[in-house]
Design a protein around this motif. Structure first.
Motif, PDB file in Angstrom:
ATOM      1  N   HIS A 211     -16.145 -34.098   0.580  1.00  0.00           N
ATOM      2  CA  HIS A 211     -16.232 -35.385  -0.099  1.00  0.00           C
ATOM      3  C   HIS A 211     -17.012 -36.371   0.765  1.00  0.00           C
ATOM      4  CE1 HIS A 211     -12.240 -34.441  -2.431  1.00  0.00           C
ATOM      5  NE2 HIS A 211     -13.250 -33.665  -2.793  1.00  0.00           N
ATOM      6  N   THR A 212     -17.517 -37.408   0.133  1.00  0.00           N
ATOM      7  CA  THR A 212     -18.193 -38.482   0.857  1.00  0.00           C
ATOM      8  C   THR A 212     -17.148 -39.512   1.285  1.00  0.00           C
ATOM      9  OG1 THR A 212     -20.195 -38.153  -0.453  1.00  0.00           O
ATOM     10  CG2 THR A 212     -19.999 -40.212   0.751  1.00  0.00           C
ATOM     11  N   ILE A 213     -17.117 -39.821   2.585  1.00  0.00           N
ATOM     12  CA  ILE A 213     -16.068 -40.658   3.147  1.00  0.00           C
ATOM     13  C   ILE A 213     -16.699 -41.912   3.724  1.00  0.00           C
ATOM     14  CG2 ILE A 213     -14.157 -40.750   4.796  1.00  0.00           C
ATOM     15  CD1 ILE A 213     -14.297 -37.612   4.691  1.00  0.00           C
ATOM     16  N   HIS A 214     -16.065 -43.053   3.472  1.00  0.00           N
ATOM     17  CA  HIS A 214     -16.530 -44.335   3.976  1.00  0.00           C
ATOM     18  C   HIS A 214     -15.391 -44.966   4.777  1.00  0.00           C
ATOM     19  CE1 HIS A 214     -19.795 -43.956   0.969  1.00  0.00           C
ATOM     20  NE2 HIS A 214     -18.830 -43.548   0.166  1.00  0.00           N
ATOM     21  N   VAL A 215     -15.608 -45.169   6.077  1.00  0.00           N
ATOM     22  CA  VAL A 215     -14.599 -45.719   6.972  1.00  0.00           C
ATOM     23  C   VAL A 215     -15.049 -47.108   7.406  1.00  0.00           C
ATOM     24  CG1 VAL A 215     -13.283 -45.367   9.091  1.00  0.00           C
ATOM     25  CG2 VAL A 215     -14.044 -43.395   7.769  1.00  0.00           C
ATOM     26  N   LEU A 216     -14.157 -48.085   7.263  1.00  0.00           N
ATOM     27  CA  LEU A 216     -14.497 -49.468   7.572  1.00  0.00           C
ATOM     28  C   LEU A 216     -14.044 -49.822   8.982  1.00  0.00           C
ATOM     29  CD1 LEU A 216     -15.456 -52.306   6.722  1.00  0.00           C
ATOM     30  CD2 LEU A 216     -13.153 -52.716   5.830  1.00  0.00           C
ATOM     31  N   GLY A 217     -14.986 -50.344   9.786  1.00  0.00           N
ATOM     32  CA  GLY A 217     -14.655 -50.944  11.071  1.00  0.00           C
ATOM     33  C   GLY A 217     -14.491 -49.994  12.229  1.00  0.00           C
ATOM     34  N   MET A 218     -14.419 -48.697  12.012  1.00  0.00           N
ATOM     35  CA  MET A 218     -14.201 -47.751  13.102  1.00  0.00           C
ATOM     36  C   MET A 218     -15.534 -47.230  13.643  1.00  0.00           C
ATOM     37  SD  MET A 218     -11.207 -47.200  14.216  1.00  0.00           S
ATOM     38  CE  MET A 218      -9.483 -47.456  13.829  1.00  0.00           C
ATOM     39  N   PRO A 219     -15.628 -46.947  14.952  1.00  0.00           N
ATOM     40  CA  PRO A 219     -16.851 -46.347  15.501  1.00  0.00           C
ATOM     41  C   PRO A 219     -16.914 -44.855  15.182  1.00  0.00           C
ATOM     42  CG  PRO A 219     -15.235 -46.655  17.231  1.00  0.00           C
ATOM     43  CD  PRO A 219     -14.642 -47.283  15.991  1.00  0.00           C
TER      44      PRO A 219
ATOM     45  N   HIS B  35     -22.877 -51.434   0.917  1.00  0.00           N
ATOM     46  CA  HIS B  35     -23.043 -50.006   1.203  1.00  0.00           C
ATOM     47  C   HIS B  35     -22.324 -49.150   0.165  1.00  0.00           C
ATOM     48  CE1 HIS B  35     -22.762 -46.183   3.419  1.00  0.00           C
ATOM     49  NE2 HIS B  35     -21.470 -46.232   3.138  1.00  0.00           N
ATOM     50  N   LEU B  36     -21.113 -49.524  -0.181  1.00  0.00           N
ATOM     51  CA  LEU B  36     -20.322 -48.734  -1.127  1.00  0.00           C
ATOM     52  C   LEU B  36     -20.936 -48.762  -2.522  1.00  0.00           C
ATOM     53  CD1 LEU B  36     -17.759 -47.078  -1.525  1.00  0.00           C
ATOM     54  CD2 LEU B  36     -16.528 -49.208  -1.968  1.00  0.00           C
ATOM     55  N   THR B  37     -21.368 -49.917  -2.974  1.00  0.00           N
ATOM     56  CA  THR B  37     -21.963 -50.018  -4.309  1.00  0.00           C
ATOM     57  C   THR B  37     -23.247 -49.205  -4.400  1.00  0.00           C
ATOM     58  OG1 THR B  37     -21.047 -52.251  -4.474  1.00  0.00           O
ATOM     59  CG2 THR B  37     -22.739 -51.644  -6.061  1.00  0.00           C
ATOM     60  N   THR B  38     -24.063 -49.249  -3.372  1.00  0.00           N
ATOM     61  CA  THR B  38     -25.315 -48.482  -3.380  1.00  0.00           C
ATOM     62  C   THR B  38     -25.061 -46.980  -3.424  1.00  0.00           C
ATOM     63  OG1 THR B  38     -26.358 -50.265  -2.116  1.00  0.00           O
ATOM     64  CG2 THR B  38     -27.499 -48.143  -2.183  1.00  0.00           C
ATOM     65  N   ASN B  39     -24.103 -46.510  -2.637  1.00  0.00           N
ATOM     66  CA  ASN B  39     -23.815 -45.079  -2.607  1.00  0.00           C
ATOM     67  C   ASN B  39     -23.213 -44.595  -3.916  1.00  0.00           C
ATOM     68  OD1 ASN B  39     -23.925 -43.486   0.273  1.00  0.00           O
ATOM     69  ND2 ASN B  39     -23.830 -45.703   0.551  1.00  0.00           N
TER      70      ASN B  39
ATOM     71  N   PRO C  35     -24.565 -38.324  -7.206  1.00  0.00           N
ATOM     72  CA  PRO C  35     -24.319 -37.610  -8.471  1.00  0.00           C
ATOM     73  C   PRO C  35     -22.944 -37.945  -9.036  1.00  0.00           C
ATOM     74  CG  PRO C  35     -25.200 -36.125  -6.804  1.00  0.00           C
ATOM     75  CD  PRO C  35     -24.871 -37.409  -6.092  1.00  0.00           C
ATOM     76  N   PRO C  36     -22.758 -37.791 -10.337  1.00  0.00           N
ATOM     77  CA  PRO C  36     -21.467 -38.158 -10.947  1.00  0.00           C
ATOM     78  C   PRO C  36     -20.315 -37.245 -10.561  1.00  0.00           C
ATOM     79  CG  PRO C  36     -22.939 -37.189 -12.572  1.00  0.00           C
ATOM     80  CD  PRO C  36     -23.761 -37.398 -11.345  1.00  0.00           C
ATOM     81  N   THR C  37     -20.601 -36.099  -9.935  1.00  0.00           N
ATOM     82  CA  THR C  37     -19.529 -35.199  -9.522  1.00  0.00           C
ATOM     83  C   THR C  37     -19.114 -35.384  -8.068  1.00  0.00           C
ATOM     84  OG1 THR C  37     -21.184 -33.499  -8.983  1.00  0.00           O
ATOM     85  CG2 THR C  37     -20.208 -33.445 -11.195  1.00  0.00           C
ATOM     86  N   THR C  38     -19.709 -36.339  -7.366  1.00  0.00           N
ATOM     87  CA  THR C  38     -19.385 -36.583  -5.958  1.00  0.00           C
ATOM     88  C   THR C  38     -18.124 -37.428  -5.861  1.00  0.00           C
ATOM     89  OG1 THR C  38     -21.729 -36.498  -5.387  1.00  0.00           O
ATOM     90  CG2 THR C  38     -20.239 -37.458  -3.769  1.00  0.00           C
ATOM     91  N   ILE C  39     -17.170 -36.968  -5.045  1.00  0.00           N
ATOM     92  CA  ILE C  39     -15.926 -37.697  -4.827  1.00  0.00           C
ATOM     93  C   ILE C  39     -16.071 -38.543  -3.568  1.00  0.00           C
ATOM     94  CG2 ILE C  39     -13.434 -37.507  -4.521  1.00  0.00           C
ATOM     95  CD1 ILE C  39     -14.458 -36.533  -7.211  1.00  0.00           C
ATOM     96  N   HIS C  40     -15.722 -39.821  -3.668  1.00  0.00           N
ATOM     97  CA  HIS C  40     -15.816 -40.760  -2.549  1.00  0.00           C
ATOM     98  C   HIS C  40     -14.410 -41.160  -2.113  1.00  0.00           C
ATOM     99  CE1 HIS C  40     -20.219 -41.629  -2.947  1.00  0.00           C
ATOM    100  NE2 HIS C  40     -19.972 -41.228  -4.190  1.00  0.00           N
ATOM    101  N   ARG C  41     -14.168 -41.109  -0.816  1.00  0.00           N
ATOM    102  CA  ARG C  41     -12.903 -41.530  -0.232  1.00  0.00           C
ATOM    103  C   ARG C  41     -13.139 -42.750   0.650  1.00  0.00           C
ATOM    104  NH1 ARG C  41      -8.617 -36.975   0.993  1.00  0.00           N
ATOM    105  NH2 ARG C  41      -9.065 -35.487  -0.669  1.00  0.00           N
ATOM    106  N   LEU C  42     -12.360 -43.795   0.415  1.00  0.00           N
ATOM    107  CA  LEU C  42     -12.444 -45.001   1.219  1.00  0.00           C
ATOM    108  C   LEU C  42     -11.257 -45.038   2.172  1.00  0.00           C
ATOM    109  CD1 LEU C  42     -13.365 -47.663  -1.496  1.00  0.00           C
ATOM    110  CD2 LEU C  42     -14.858 -46.100  -0.254  1.00  0.00           C
ATOM    111  N   ALA C  43     -11.518 -45.359   3.433  1.00  0.00           N
ATOM    112  CA  ALA C  43     -10.478 -45.452   4.445  1.00  0.00           C
ATOM    113  C   ALA C  43     -10.635 -46.773   5.187  1.00  0.00           C
ATOM    114  CB  ALA C  43     -10.561 -44.274   5.426  1.00  0.00           C
ATOM    115  N   ILE C  44      -9.576 -47.585   5.164  1.00  0.00           N
ATOM    116  CA  ILE C  44      -9.565 -48.878   5.853  1.00  0.00           C
ATOM    117  C   ILE C  44      -8.394 -48.852   6.832  1.00  0.00           C
ATOM    118  CG2 ILE C  44      -9.433 -51.377   5.592  1.00  0.00           C
ATOM    119  CD1 ILE C  44     -10.507 -51.094   2.800  1.00  0.00           C
TER     120      ILE C  44
ATOM    121  N   ALA D  26     -11.967 -53.519  -8.629  1.00  0.00           N
ATOM    122  CA  ALA D  26     -12.912 -53.402  -9.751  1.00  0.00           C
ATOM    123  C   ALA D  26     -13.729 -52.110  -9.649  1.00  0.00           C
ATOM    124  CB  ALA D  26     -13.835 -54.614  -9.786  1.00  0.00           C
ATOM    125  N   LEU D  27     -14.134 -51.726  -8.431  1.00  0.00           N
ATOM    126  CA  LEU D  27     -14.878 -50.471  -8.268  1.00  0.00           C
ATOM    127  C   LEU D  27     -14.008 -49.259  -8.578  1.00  0.00           C
ATOM    128  CD1 LEU D  27     -16.914 -51.231  -5.007  1.00  0.00           C
ATOM    129  CD2 LEU D  27     -17.786 -51.079  -7.346  1.00  0.00           C
TER     130      LEU D  27
END
Length: 415
Positions: free
Chosen positions: A106-114, A229-233, A238-247, A275-276
């Motif tokens: 999955h595509t993962i987006h982590v906020l604030g971590m190095p 960044h999140l809105t652009t990605n 593709p519509p079958t890509t799963i995105h995971r957000l981690a804060i 909303a997203l």
């Protein structure tokens, strides 16, 4: 009357492509549009047993079982994990969540971590715990069962079908037919090897350019870069890509600037994330950890954060003096001492029936958790250990009382 040689299996015409099925509709022909229309779920997802919407695993089996009966975190929802004290059990849950996304590609987006935080994710477990013993046990059971009863209950298998069993070998499952793993086992003593290129994106919080010693302006939101960044990605993937957000560790002074807790910044940020999640209900999931010593539940801002989250769990670790040492003979999960309590404030209910509010979800039970190296986080009902005095009283009762140099038991006393 016709004659046929015995031992020859009569060919049976099965439902071929285009032939009507029991519902009266023709079966889809391979390669046709109807066959291509059969939905295939993305890896790491499965439909909910309640309403059929897609769910993904949090990386912790016991946590998946708590989430309103969906057996996983429903896509399009968020989960807030609060923790009191100075421990970081919620951070371990977040690492399991991210590690599961890495394994499932999955595509993962982590906020604030190095980026160094991604090299601390737990690695996959060996999977050898008891598997050899299970295989030997299954083999012994097969040896004790007659060969003609092995397939009893399977489709097309009859008790007297000896010729069918001998002439046609049983089909063995191939790698393509094996079911995909929904939740993996991780080992905290190992480190997960990230793929190259990695599917984890680490987005910094600073609104100022790098290598500058100027404090960021309080009027600028530190979350603007992450939302962009999140809105652009989401739009370009593709519509079958799963995105995971981690804060992780929201409002922690080691990661976030002081003006992050300003309601004019955090509340619009959470509204945008909500909303997203509603805009992409089959592609996006969110997990947030919040340390309660920095933001107690008695404050209005924390209450607003809970209202903007679909599910809220609270981890309350025991003090270090209250943790009981594990006995030497204990080897099962049930004998591991609990390390804290789990409070369920709200579950992500995503349908009109209300979800699994009781029974298997543990809403009416006192829940505890324990974190181990190989089994990970285990959440189970809490039960008090037996009192030592009870065992001593039973032993004394079994020995009886010594009266006049003779030991008298309870059964010897007559009234």
């Amino acid at each position: 009357m016709s004659f046929r040689k015995r031992g020859i299996v009569v060919p049976q015409a099965g439902p071929g492509p285009g032939s009507p099925n029991p519902l009266g509709r023709p079966n889809p022909i391979p390669g046709s549009t109807a066959a291509a229309a059969i939905p295939k779920h993305p890896p790491g997802t499965r439909p909910s047993p309640l309403d059929g919407r897609l769910t993904t695993s949090t990386g912790t089996r016991s946590l998946d079982a708590l989430l309103a009966g969906h057996a996983g975190l429903a896509l399009g929802t968020s989960l807030l994990i609060e923790e009191s004290g100075t421990t970081d059990f919620a951070g371990s849950l977040l690492k399991y969540y991210v590690a599961e996304g890495v394994v499932q590609k999955h595509t993962i987006h982590v906020l604030g971590m190095p980026e160094g935080w991604g090299r601390e994710l737990p690695g996959l477990g060996s999977g050898d715990d008891g598997s050899k013993g299970k295989k030997v046990k299954v083999g012994e059971e097969k040896m004790n069962i007659a060969w003609r009863y092995e397939r009893l209950g399977e489709f097309g298998a009859t008790i007297g079908g000896g010729a069918r069993e001998r002439n046609f070998p049983q089909s063995t499952p191939t790698s393509s037919s094996e079911p995909a793993i929904f939740c993996h086992d991780f080992d905290l003593s190992k480190r997960l090897i990230l793929p190259s290129p990695s599917n984890i994106h680490f987005i910094p919080l600073s609104a100022q350019p790098t290598l500058t010693f100027i404090d960021s302006s309080p009027s600028l939101s530190p979350f603007t870069k992450f939302i962009h960044h999140l809105t652009t990605n989401l739009q370009n993937s593709p519509p079958t890509t799963i995105h995971r957000l981690a804060i992780p560790n929201l409002f922690s002074p080691a990661l976030y600037p002081s003006h992050t807790s300003n309601p004019t910044h955090i509340l619009p940020f959470l509204h945008t994330l909500r909303a997203l999640l509603r805009k992409y209900p089959t592609r996006l999931a969110l997990l947030i950890t919040l340390p309660l010593p920095l933001s107690p539940r008695s404050t209005g801002l924390t209450r607003w954060i809970e209202l903007l989250s679909d599910g809220v769990l609270e981890l309350s670790p025991f003090p270090s003096s209250a943790i009981v040492a594990k006995p030497a003979a204990a080897s099962t999960v049930s004998e591991e001492p609990p390390q804290g309590m789990v409070n369920i404030h709200r579950l992500p209910v995503v349908h009109e029936k209300g979800g699994g509010g009781g029974g298997g979800s543990g809403m009416g039970d006192d829940l505890s958790f324990s974190l181990s190296r190989r089994r990970g986080m285990v959440i189970r009902p809490y039960s008090l250990p037996p009192v030592k005095g009870d065992g001593e009283a039973k032993e004394e009762e079994g020995r009886g009382l010594e009266v006049g140099g003779r030991r008298v038991r309870k059964g010897d006393i007559e009234f």
